[in-house]
Design an enzyme around this catalytic site. Structure first.
Site, PDB file in Angstrom:
ATOM      1  N   THR A  66      43.743  51.591  25.149  1.00  0.00           N
ATOM      2  CA  THR A  66      42.881  50.918  24.168  1.00  0.00           C
ATOM      3  C   THR A  66      41.464  50.922  24.725  1.00  0.00           C
ATOM      4  O   THR A  66      41.203  50.312  25.765  1.00  0.00           O
ATOM      5  CB  THR A  66      43.378  49.473  23.950  1.00  0.00           C
ATOM      6  OG1 THR A  66      44.747  49.548  23.529  1.00  0.00           O
ATOM      7  CG2 THR A  66      42.556  48.757  22.909  1.00  0.00           C
ATOM      8  N   GLU A  74      47.676  53.463  20.888  1.00  0.00           N
ATOM      9  CA  GLU A  74      49.112  53.154  20.871  1.00  0.00           C
ATOM     10  C   GLU A  74      49.341  51.768  20.261  1.00  0.00           C
ATOM     11  O   GLU A  74      48.656  50.829  20.618  1.00  0.00           O
ATOM     12  CB  GLU A  74      49.651  53.208  22.311  1.00  0.00           C
ATOM     13  CG  GLU A  74      51.124  52.928  22.417  1.00  0.00           C
ATOM     14  CD  GLU A  74      51.945  53.759  21.421  1.00  0.00           C
ATOM     15  OE1 GLU A  74      51.824  54.993  21.445  1.00  0.00           O
ATOM     16  OE2 GLU A  74      52.677  53.172  20.608  1.00  0.00           O
ATOM     17  N   LEU A  86      52.579  50.348  20.087  1.00  0.00           N
ATOM     18  CA  LEU A  86      53.905  49.817  20.428  1.00  0.00           C
ATOM     19  C   LEU A  86      53.820  48.353  20.845  1.00  0.00           C
ATOM     20  O   LEU A  86      52.804  47.896  21.373  1.00  0.00           O
ATOM     21  CB  LEU A  86      54.562  50.642  21.540  1.00  0.00           C
ATOM     22  CG  LEU A  86      53.969  50.668  22.951  1.00  0.00           C
ATOM     23  CD1 LEU A  86      54.298  49.420  23.755  1.00  0.00           C
ATOM     24  CD2 LEU A  86      54.475  51.877  23.679  1.00  0.00           C
ATOM     25  N   GLU A 138      55.622  45.500  23.211  1.00  0.00           N
ATOM     26  CA  GLU A 138      56.592  45.307  24.285  1.00  0.00           C
ATOM     27  C   GLU A 138      57.776  44.518  23.718  1.00  0.00           C
ATOM     28  O   GLU A 138      57.595  43.641  22.882  1.00  0.00           O
ATOM     29  CB  GLU A 138      55.955  44.541  25.445  1.00  0.00           C
ATOM     30  CG  GLU A 138      54.989  45.406  26.227  1.00  0.00           C
ATOM     31  CD  GLU A 138      54.270  44.662  27.343  1.00  0.00           C
ATOM     32  OE1 GLU A 138      54.744  43.610  27.785  1.00  0.00           O
ATOM     33  OE2 GLU A 138      53.206  45.143  27.765  1.00  0.00           O
ATOM     34  N   ASN A 146      44.740  44.625  16.568  1.00  0.00           N
ATOM     35  CA  ASN A 146      45.099  43.533  17.477  1.00  0.00           C
ATOM     36  C   ASN A 146      44.299  42.267  17.185  1.00  0.00           C
ATOM     37  O   ASN A 146      44.825  41.154  17.254  1.00  0.00           O
ATOM     38  CB  ASN A 146      44.894  43.952  18.938  1.00  0.00           C
ATOM     39  CG  ASN A 146      46.112  44.693  19.472  1.00  0.00           C
ATOM     40  OD1 ASN A 146      47.092  44.881  18.754  1.00  0.00           O
ATOM     41  ND2 ASN A 146      46.059  45.127  20.711  1.00  0.00           N
ATOM     42  N   PHE A 150      54.105  37.171  11.685  1.00  0.00           N
ATOM     43  CA  PHE A 150      52.981  36.650  12.476  1.00  0.00           C
ATOM     44  C   PHE A 150      52.446  35.315  11.973  1.00  0.00           C
ATOM     45  O   PHE A 150      51.273  35.016  12.132  1.00  0.00           O
ATOM     46  CB  PHE A 150      51.846  37.692  12.539  1.00  0.00           C
ATOM     47  CG  PHE A 150      51.916  38.490  13.812  1.00  0.00           C
ATOM     48  CD1 PHE A 150      52.840  39.502  13.933  1.00  0.00           C
ATOM     49  CD2 PHE A 150      51.090  38.201  14.886  1.00  0.00           C
ATOM     50  CE1 PHE A 150      52.962  40.209  15.107  1.00  0.00           C
ATOM     51  CE2 PHE A 150      51.203  38.911  16.071  1.00  0.00           C
ATOM     52  CZ  PHE A 150      52.140  39.916  16.176  1.00  0.00           C
ATOM     53  N   CYS A 189      47.478  42.622  25.943  1.00  0.00           N
ATOM     54  CA  CYS A 189      46.664  43.254  24.894  1.00  0.00           C
ATOM     55  C   CYS A 189      45.784  42.285  24.110  1.00  0.00           C
ATOM     56  O   CYS A 189      44.562  42.391  24.172  1.00  0.00           O
ATOM     57  CB  CYS A 189      47.565  44.036  23.949  1.00  0.00           C
ATOM     58  SG  CYS A 189      48.335  45.438  24.768  1.00  0.00           S
ATOM     59  N   LYS A 249      56.243  36.833  25.968  1.00  0.00           N
ATOM     60  CA  LYS A 249      57.071  36.825  24.760  1.00  0.00           C
ATOM     61  C   LYS A 249      58.467  37.294  25.157  1.00  0.00           C
ATOM     62  O   LYS A 249      58.658  37.778  26.278  1.00  0.00           O
ATOM     63  CB  LYS A 249      56.459  37.697  23.662  1.00  0.00           C
ATOM     64  CG  LYS A 249      56.443  39.187  23.956  1.00  0.00           C
ATOM     65  CD  LYS A 249      55.982  39.922  22.714  1.00  0.00           C
ATOM     66  CE  LYS A 249      55.998  41.411  22.919  1.00  0.00           C
ATOM     67  NZ  LYS A 249      55.609  42.141  21.740  1.00  0.00           N
ATOM     68  N   ARG A 254      51.542  38.839  31.941  1.00  0.00           N
ATOM     69  CA  ARG A 254      50.082  38.831  31.891  1.00  0.00           C
ATOM     70  C   ARG A 254      49.611  37.851  30.810  1.00  0.00           C
ATOM     71  O   ARG A 254      50.050  37.901  29.683  1.00  0.00           O
ATOM     72  CB  ARG A 254      49.551  40.250  31.631  1.00  0.00           C
ATOM     73  CG  ARG A 254      49.802  41.173  32.830  1.00  0.00           C
ATOM     74  CD  ARG A 254      49.334  42.589  32.594  1.00  0.00           C
ATOM     75  NE  ARG A 254      50.288  43.389  31.871  1.00  0.00           N
ATOM     76  CZ  ARG A 254      50.181  44.707  31.679  1.00  0.00           C
ATOM     77  NH1 ARG A 254      49.142  45.357  32.177  1.00  0.00           N
ATOM     78  NH2 ARG A 254      51.084  45.370  31.006  1.00  0.00           N
TER      79      ARG A 254
HETATM   80  N1  NAD Z   1      51.299  47.112  27.208  1.00  0.00           N
HETATM   81  C1  NAD Z   1      51.221  47.219  25.894  1.00  0.00           C
HETATM   82  O1  NAD Z   1      52.011  46.627  25.152  1.00  0.00           O
HETATM   83  C2  NAD Z   1      50.185  48.118  25.269  1.00  0.00           C
HETATM   84  C3  NAD Z   1      50.318  48.485  23.925  1.00  0.00           C
HETATM   85  C4  NAD Z   1      49.364  49.322  23.354  1.00  0.00           C
HETATM   86  C5  NAD Z   1      48.276  49.741  24.103  1.00  0.00           C
HETATM   87  N2  NAD Z   1      48.157  49.346  25.403  1.00  0.00           N
HETATM   88  C6  NAD Z   1      47.004  49.854  26.170  1.00  0.00           C
HETATM   89  O2  NAD Z   1      47.454  50.943  26.978  1.00  0.00           O
HETATM   90  C7  NAD Z   1      46.739  50.973  28.229  1.00  0.00           C
HETATM   91  C8  NAD Z   1      47.736  50.890  29.387  1.00  0.00           C
HETATM   92  O3  NAD Z   1      48.409  49.656  29.294  1.00  0.00           O
HETATM   93  P1  NAD Z   1      49.730  49.328  30.149  1.00  0.00           P
HETATM   94  O4  NAD Z   1      50.205  48.001  29.682  1.00  0.00           O
HETATM   95  O5  NAD Z   1      50.633  50.496  30.125  1.00  0.00           O
HETATM   96  O6  NAD Z   1      49.090  49.193  31.611  1.00  0.00           O
HETATM   97  P2  NAD Z   1      49.851  49.069  33.002  1.00  0.00           P
HETATM   98  O7  NAD Z   1      48.964  48.274  33.867  1.00  0.00           O
HETATM   99  O8  NAD Z   1      51.265  48.626  32.769  1.00  0.00           O
HETATM  100  O9  NAD Z   1      49.939  50.580  33.535  1.00  0.00           O
HETATM  101  C9  NAD Z   1      48.844  51.308  33.957  1.00  0.00           C
HETATM  102  C10 NAD Z   1      49.317  52.290  35.050  1.00  0.00           C
HETATM  103  O10 NAD Z   1      48.215  53.141  35.391  1.00  0.00           O
HETATM  104  C11 NAD Z   1      48.297  53.393  36.799  1.00  0.00           C
HETATM  105  N3  NAD Z   1      47.005  53.878  37.291  1.00  0.00           N
HETATM  106  C12 NAD Z   1      45.870  53.202  37.569  1.00  0.00           C
HETATM  107  N4  NAD Z   1      44.901  54.051  37.983  1.00  0.00           N
HETATM  108  C13 NAD Z   1      45.444  55.293  37.975  1.00  0.00           C
HETATM  109  C14 NAD Z   1      44.950  56.579  38.285  1.00  0.00           C
HETATM  110  N5  NAD Z   1      43.698  56.770  38.719  1.00  0.00           N
HETATM  111  N6  NAD Z   1      45.782  57.638  38.153  1.00  0.00           N
HETATM  112  C15 NAD Z   1      47.065  57.465  37.739  1.00  0.00           C
HETATM  113  N7  NAD Z   1      47.586  56.262  37.421  1.00  0.00           N
HETATM  114  C16 NAD Z   1      46.784  55.190  37.529  1.00  0.00           C
HETATM  115  C17 NAD Z   1      48.723  52.053  37.374  1.00  0.00           C
HETATM  116  O11 NAD Z   1      49.264  52.202  38.675  1.00  0.00           O
HETATM  117  C18 NAD Z   1      49.766  51.610  36.342  1.00  0.00           C
HETATM  118  O12 NAD Z   1      51.046  52.066  36.675  1.00  0.00           O
HETATM  119  C19 NAD Z   1      45.759  49.809  28.163  1.00  0.00           C
HETATM  120  O13 NAD Z   1      44.537  50.265  27.676  1.00  0.00           O
HETATM  121  C20 NAD Z   1      46.405  48.869  27.145  1.00  0.00           C
HETATM  122  O14 NAD Z   1      45.462  48.057  26.498  1.00  0.00           O
HETATM  123  C21 NAD Z   1      49.086  48.554  26.008  1.00  0.00           C
END
Ligand code: NAD
Length: 434
Positions: free
Chosen positions: A121, A149, A151, A153, A209, A250, A261, A322, A329
């Protein structure tokens, strides 16, 4: 197709596994060596219903691989997804250091045409910045696409495998074709793949969001009013939710939104607005209301115990932000714990999946129960912070026996005060006076 997913957290691991499930060869890259070692050995690193089974199948079949080597990850890939963190920076705006850092490296490694996809995001204009960062070094053609994305959780697999819609921000016809082909198996039921420009795609994610967070804060304010006016928020919710223009989803009041998020995305959109001299007043209120709501139960608890929580002991059910996730987080449970400890109380907590994550953060400042009933032993009251299914119809007889006082502060409105099992309880919930 051959795909690389950079960042193997909640989004990267789910996306990588689901792309492998449809026959693609996927290499997931992460800088966390311990995480990559565990995944390579077949150990799942997050809790997400159904994920482990799908992950193990694709790992065994050789369609899912893991590495810490970016070059190895992207070498043969036609599409490179960036699923990297975008945490709030000091001022609340999204910190792009992970995204732009990786983009810079990719520029140096590109040997043939690839589509680089922002799945994180990211604020409006990030696709242009990623393009510029790669372009500094790239000697071959490439395209940058925004594919936010959506999705959730807890139901991430279902959301990814059968998305309501896929949003693709792309200006290159070549990239649009690649992305359309990739997502075709996921939208066979006819859900739309919506193509648009990169900026609109980036804003779509924040708008979605922020709108959902607004719905939550709005309903939490209605709940506050209900408590003051003697109305029942569940009746109001059903009354308005049956209007198709509003919708049923919601509208459940509670102790505020958390997770990785909503809090950060609302903050980031407020900041993005300020950068273009726009004061996004609704969102500022959404954020303020949510902060207040997270500790909405505390004054009720204090009032019940005559403002003296010293040496009171509380059972807390639910730590994850949730149900059906181990993600803590910005979880409201943490605000409640902090506030109780500050008042001199002690806490015994239970969560089906999030205990280890909380242990890593809070250490031995609280007790970790073996099961929901273990948490109740000798507690002055039970507090419910997450609506896990297993808390919905508990064994009240056992609870009566274990709790010191028959008192429940329910932040998720799991029970009806009409429930016979609650006879004799002081039951406090959100948006109703019992
Ligand atoms: N978690 C959700 O439900 C969700 C849903 C939609 C969108 N998003 C968005 O997706 C993005 C990722 O979210 P997330 O929850 O998966 O984050 P997360 O923190 O769970 O995962 C991020 C991963 O990136 C890795 N990382 C960091 N720097 C790196 C690098 N230089 N090279 C390779 N890997 C590296 C970290 O070690 C970690 O495993 C964010 O922008 C978030 O806002 C999250």
């Amino acid at each position: 197709m051959k795909i690389a997913v950079i960042g193997t957290g909640y989004v990267g691991l789910v996306s990588g596994t689901c792309f492998a499930e449809t026959g693609n060869i996927v290499t997931c890259v992460d800088i966390d060596q311990a995480k990559i070692d565990r995944l390579t050995q077949g150990e799942i690193t997050i809790y997400e219903p159904g994920l482990e089974k799908m992950f193990l199948k694709n790992l065994r079949d050789g369609r899912l691989k893991f590495t810490t080597d970016l070059n190895e990850g992207i070498l043969e890939a036609q599409i490179v997804f960036l699923a990297l963190p975008t945490p709030p920076g000091e001022d609340g705006s999204a910190d792009l250091k992970y995204i732009l850092g990786v983009a810079d490296k990719i520029g140096k490694l590109l040997e043939d045409y690839k589509v680089i996809v922002d799945k994180s995001t990211v604020p409006v204009g990030t696709a242009d910045k990623v393009k510029a960062a790669i372009d500094k070094h790239a000697k071959v053609e490439f395209d940058v696409v925004s594919n936010p994305e959506f999705l959730r959780e807890g139901v991430a697999l279902e959301d990814f495998m059968k998305p309501d819609r896929v949003v693709i921000g792309a200006s290159s016809e070549r990239a649009k074709k690649v992305m359309g082909d990739l997502y075709a198996p996921f939208v066979r039921q006819g859900n739309p793949v919506i193509f648009m420009d990169e900026k609109s795609a980036e804003l779509t994610k924040y708008a979605a969001n922020s709108f959902l967070a607004t719905k939550i804060s709005f309903m939490n304010e209605i709940a506050q009013l209900c408590e003051r006016l003697g109305a029942d928020v569940d009746m109001v919710r059903r009354g308005i939710g049956s209007d198709n223009r509003i919708g049923k989803r919601f509208l459940f009041p509670g102790i505020g939104y958390g997770g990785s998020c909503f809090p950060k995305d609302v903050k980031a959109l407020i900041m993005s607005s300020e950068e273009v001299n726009y004061d996004f007043q609704i969102l500022k209120s959404v954020e303020r209301v949510n902060e207040i709501q997270k500790t909405h139960l505390i004054p009720k608890i204090q009032a019940f115990f005559n403002n003296d929580l010293k040496e009171k002991h509380f059972a807390l059910w639910g730590l994850a932000f949730k149900p059906n996730t181990d993600d803590i987080r910005e979880a409201p449970s943490l605000n409640i714990i902090q506030s109780l400890l500050k008042s001199g109380a002690t806490v015994s907590a239970y969560d089906p999946e999030a205990m280890n994550n909380v242990k890593n953060q809070l250490g031995n400042t609280i007790k970790y129960a073996l099961n929901p009933y273990d948490a109740l032993k000798g507690a002055d009251a039970l507090i419910i912070a997450t609506e896990w299914s297993e808390f919905r119809t508990p064994d009240f007889e056992q609870m009566n026996y274990l709790l010191k006082n028959k008192v429940i502060f329910d932040g998720r409105n799991l029970y009806s005060s009409q429930n016979e099992a609650l006879q004799g309880y002081n039951y406090f919930c959100i948006g109703k006076n019992n």
